[in-house]
Design a protein around this motif. Structure first.
Motif, PDB file in Angstrom:
ATOM      1  N   VAL A  25     121.076  26.725  -3.353  1.00  0.00           N
ATOM      2  CA  VAL A  25     120.582  25.416  -3.771  1.00  0.00           C
ATOM      3  C   VAL A  25     119.077  25.322  -3.561  1.00  0.00           C
ATOM      4  N   ALA A  26     118.567  25.890  -2.483  1.00  0.00           N
ATOM      5  CA  ALA A  26     117.138  25.821  -2.191  1.00  0.00           C
ATOM      6  C   ALA A  26     116.309  26.572  -3.230  1.00  0.00           C
ATOM      7  N   ASP A  27     116.907  27.545  -3.932  1.00  0.00           N
ATOM      8  CA  ASP A  27     116.160  28.348  -4.888  1.00  0.00           C
ATOM      9  C   ASP A  27     116.405  27.947  -6.335  1.00  0.00           C
ATOM     10  N   GLU A  28     116.975  26.770  -6.593  1.00  0.00           N
ATOM     11  CA  GLU A  28     117.184  26.350  -7.968  1.00  0.00           C
ATOM     12  C   GLU A  28     115.862  26.259  -8.702  1.00  0.00           C
ATOM     13  N   PHE A  29     115.843  26.708  -9.935  1.00  0.00           N
ATOM     14  CA  PHE A  29     114.656  26.712 -10.793  1.00  0.00           C
ATOM     15  C   PHE A  29     113.515  27.530 -10.189  1.00  0.00           C
ATOM     16  N   GLY A  30     113.830  28.455  -9.315  1.00  0.00           N
ATOM     17  CA  GLY A  30     112.778  29.275  -8.711  1.00  0.00           C
ATOM     18  C   GLY A  30     112.107  28.612  -7.525  1.00  0.00           C
ATOM     19  N   GLY A  31     112.716  27.599  -6.948  1.00  0.00           N
ATOM     20  CA  GLY A  31     112.143  26.920  -5.797  1.00  0.00           C
ATOM     21  C   GLY A  31     110.987  26.014  -6.188  1.00  0.00           C
ATOM     22  N   GLY A  34     108.722  27.403  -9.148  1.00  0.00           N
ATOM     23  CA  GLY A  34     109.385  27.332 -10.445  1.00  0.00           C
ATOM     24  C   GLY A  34     109.447  25.915 -10.975  1.00  0.00           C
ATOM     25  N   THR A  35     109.747  24.975 -10.095  1.00  0.00           N
ATOM     26  CA  THR A  35     109.793  23.565 -10.498  1.00  0.00           C
ATOM     27  C   THR A  35     108.411  23.080 -10.933  1.00  0.00           C
ATOM     28  N   ALA A  36     107.384  23.447 -10.191  1.00  0.00           N
ATOM     29  CA  ALA A  36     106.019  23.057 -10.567  1.00  0.00           C
ATOM     30  C   ALA A  36     105.632  23.662 -11.913  1.00  0.00           C
ATOM     31  N   ILE A  39     107.241  21.657 -14.708  1.00  0.00           N
ATOM     32  CA  ILE A  39     106.563  20.370 -14.903  1.00  0.00           C
ATOM     33  C   ILE A  39     105.262  20.568 -15.682  1.00  0.00           C
ATOM     34  N   VAL A  40     104.452  21.527 -15.273  1.00  0.00           N
ATOM     35  CA  VAL A  40     103.169  21.756 -15.948  1.00  0.00           C
ATOM     36  C   VAL A  40     103.399  22.237 -17.378  1.00  0.00           C
ATOM     37  N   PHE A  41     104.284  23.207 -17.577  1.00  0.00           N
ATOM     38  CA  PHE A  41     104.513  23.764 -18.901  1.00  0.00           C
ATOM     39  C   PHE A  41     105.066  22.711 -19.862  1.00  0.00           C
ATOM     40  N   SER A  42     106.003  21.881 -19.395  1.00  0.00           N
ATOM     41  CA  SER A  42     106.582  20.874 -20.288  1.00  0.00           C
ATOM     42  C   SER A  42     105.534  19.853 -20.726  1.00  0.00           C
ATOM     43  N   HIS A  43     104.625  19.488 -19.842  1.00  0.00           N
ATOM     44  CA  HIS A  43     103.564  18.549 -20.228  1.00  0.00           C
ATOM     45  C   HIS A  43     102.562  19.222 -21.160  1.00  0.00           C
TER      46      HIS A  43
END
Length: 154
Positions: A25-31, A34-36, A39-43
């Motif tokens: 669970v702690a490593d979802e989306f690359g931690g 990955g989450t950051a 967020i940056v890529f989608s914007h």
């Protein structure tokens, strides 16, 4: 030879399973990184599409274009992308309406997966996404038919 009580040989199967679940669970989306990145890529993609469609310019630097000229061109293209009060009201109303519909629409009760943070306990959920979807469409249709909130405003 004595082993400490918390060594892997002394752990129960449920403790080991909980530890693996917590690590996964702690490593979802690359931690965090990955989450950051998401967020940056989608914007960046959203603003790039806006520049291409509404700003009549490319989101990528032109060949031989300096950084200052590129920044000026992008700023001019994004001039109309600023949020407005009407946009804030529409979005806020949508979020509030969706929250209310999610709280009160009927759905199928489902027990969730065991959560390590709750000591392996599960939460109960109401899967009412379909009811919320149809209620949202009904509200939008009523707004269009009555003229209170025409879809062209969106």
């Amino acid at each position: 030879m004595c082993r400490a009580p918390d060594t892997p040989a002394r752990r129960t199967r449920s403790q080991t399973s909980k530890a693996r679940t917590a690590a996964r669970v702690a490593d979802e989306f690359g931690g965090t990184w990955g989450t950051a990145a998401i967020i940056v890529f989608s914007h960046a993609v959203t603003y790039g599409l806006y520049l291409a469609l509404e700003g009549d310019t490319s989101p990528l630097p032109q060949s031989g274009e300096g950084l200052g000229a590129y920044a000026d061109r992008v700023a001019a293209g994004l001039a109309g992308a600023a949020p407005t009060l009407a946009g804030l009201q529409l979005y806020g109303g949508f979020v509030l309406g969706t929250a209310l519909l999610s709280a009160y629409c009927p759905g199928i009760p489902v027990r969730g997966r065991p959560l390590p943070s709750l000591g392996g306990q599960s939460l109960d959920y109401v899967c009412n996404g379909v009811a919320v979807w149809w209620a949202t469409l009904a509200v939008l249709a009523a707004g269009q038919v009555t003229g209170v909130l025409p879809l062209a405003v969106w």
